[in-house]
Design an enzyme around this catalytic site. Structure first.
Site, short mmCIF file in Angstrom:
data_model
loop_
_atom_site.label_atom_id
_atom_site.label_comp_id
_atom_site.label_asym_id
_atom_site.label_seq_id
_atom_site.Cartn_x
_atom_site.Cartn_y
_atom_site.Cartn_z
N GLU A 114 0.89 -1.10 0.15
CA GLU A 114 0.00 -0.11 0.09
C GLU A 114 1.09 1.48 0.12
O GLU A 114 1.02 1.84 0.92
CB GLU A 114 -0.97 -0.07 1.11
CG GLU A 114 -2.23 -1.03 1.18
CD GLU A 114 -3.04 -0.95 1.92
OE1 GLU A 114 -4.31 -1.45 1.94
OE2 GLU A 114 -2.62 -0.47 3.30
N GLU B 87 -6.26 -7.27 -1.58
CA GLU B 87 -6.69 -7.19 -0.11
C GLU B 87 -8.22 -6.58 -0.30
O GLU B 87 -8.72 -5.49 -0.94
CB GLU B 87 -6.09 -5.96 0.69
CG GLU B 87 -4.60 -6.42 1.09
CD GLU B 87 -3.86 -5.24 2.14
OE1 GLU B 87 -4.94 -4.61 3.06
OE2 GLU B 87 -2.81 -5.18 2.37
#
Length: 345
Positions: A171, A278
């Site tokens: 991320e 995710e």
């Protein structure tokens, strides 16, 4: 005339059956190629602290088997550099990752490795360098990224495990290894990402390298990031997305069309494969989470030219009772949430 017709009929029937079988095999291959899975990096520590997993009948069962029974075929594992022994925010060392990857492979699961390049969590809010790398020059930092990536993947290879995918960073909309690899300095961020890519390909050129950004429904964010990545010649194979409606305080029904639009745009604009690495919903909102998962899987499958690779839940087994994490998909009685049945389709 009857003989000719009969011969024609049977010949046509045989070719029709063969054609149908070929189509069925092709469809089966495409279906099996789609990655459905989960990050289960907490699992070894959950077991070490006595947590037990049960099927719907109350029989104790291995967690990976329970996930397989719900249609999952892929396991994602994070790697920290020099982690603490904290049960929830530590572990995930090279050695622990190799052991868990070997276990997943023995369960006939596909493997993704997620390099955080930190001693603990790296995400949009924090991208701290490992303590041992804190004072290195930028040249030395690049070398450490290469060495660490190469070292972990080589250890996996020696154990007989070759992951299908490797994430270089976790991320990273603001970059990684701050401040050196911040998006305030794209030239340096690109160099760090390319070191991870090069180390991965040096171990096995077939491994697909993922660059991962959060808020998968936010097309503007993704265009900005990957336009910059393109401009700075970042090397990668797959665009990885997180998709958590909960964190932006919206229901999935308000954002799923934006996710679909972004997936399609990323695949077309950059000519890359895409993957939701995710996703998660509120564990107590079972039906809503099941619908979220079904809609996300449908969106990724719908990406043109088979460029949508798969969908992975982030720590479904990481029960709130053990982790404090409210977006798991496990019930207080140690049984999987019915929400995970969305992966069976």
């Amino acid at each position: 005339m009857m003989k000719k017709y009969t011969v024609f009929y049977y010949t046509f029937s045989i070719f029709s059956i063969l054609g149908l079988n070929t189509t069925a095999l092709s469809q089966k291959k495409n279906k099996s190629a789609f990655a459905k899975g989960a990050d289960v990096s907490w699992l070894p520590q959950m077991e070490a602290t006595g947590y037990r997993f049960y099927d719907t009948d109350g029989n104790e069962k291995d967690c990976l088997q329970l996930l397989k029974e719900r249609g999952m075929n892929t396991i994602r594992l994070r790697v920290f550099v020099n982690p603490s022994q904290d049960k929830a925010s530590g572990h995930c060392s090279k050695e622990e990752t190799v052991a868990m990857a070997l276990r997943a492979q023995k369960a006939k699961m596909r493997i993704m490795i997620d390099f955080h390049y930190s001693d603990t969590w790296a995400d949009p809010a924090k991208q701290a360098k490992p303590a041992a790398w804190a004072n290195l020059s930028f040249d030395a930092l690049q070398q450490k990224v290469y060495e660490h990536t190469f070292d972990v993947l080589t250890a996996l290879k020696k154990a007989g495990v070759t992951p299908e995918w490797v994430q270089v960073g976790n991320e990273i909309p603001g970059g990684m290894l701050w401040p050196d690899g911040s998006t305030n300095n794209w030239t340096q961020l690109a160099q760090l990402l390319n070191k991870g890519y090069e180390a991965t390909k040096a171990v096995n050129a077939k491994i697909k390298v993922i660059v991962h950004v959060d808020e998968g429904n936010n097309n503007e964010k993704f265009r900005w990031f990957f336009d910059k990545a393109t401009e700075h010649l970042v090397k990668y194979d797959v665009i990885g997305l997180s998709y958590y409606p909960f964190w932006i305080k919206k229901d999935y029904s308000e954002t799923i069309a934006d996710l679909q639009k972004n997936l399609n745009d990323m695949a077309s604009r950059y000519q890359k494969e895409v993957m939701v690495v995710e996703v998660g919903g509120v564990d107590e909102q079972v039906q809503n989470t099941k619908e979220l998962l079904a809609a996300t899987i449908k969106a990724v499958r719908a990406v043109p030219d088979n460029k949508g690779l798969g969908v992975l839940y982030w720590e479904p087994q990481g029960a709130k009772y053990w982790s404090g994490y409210g977006l798991s998909a496990w019930q207080p009685d140690g049984k999987p949430s019915p929400a995970l049945d969305a992966f069976k389709e």
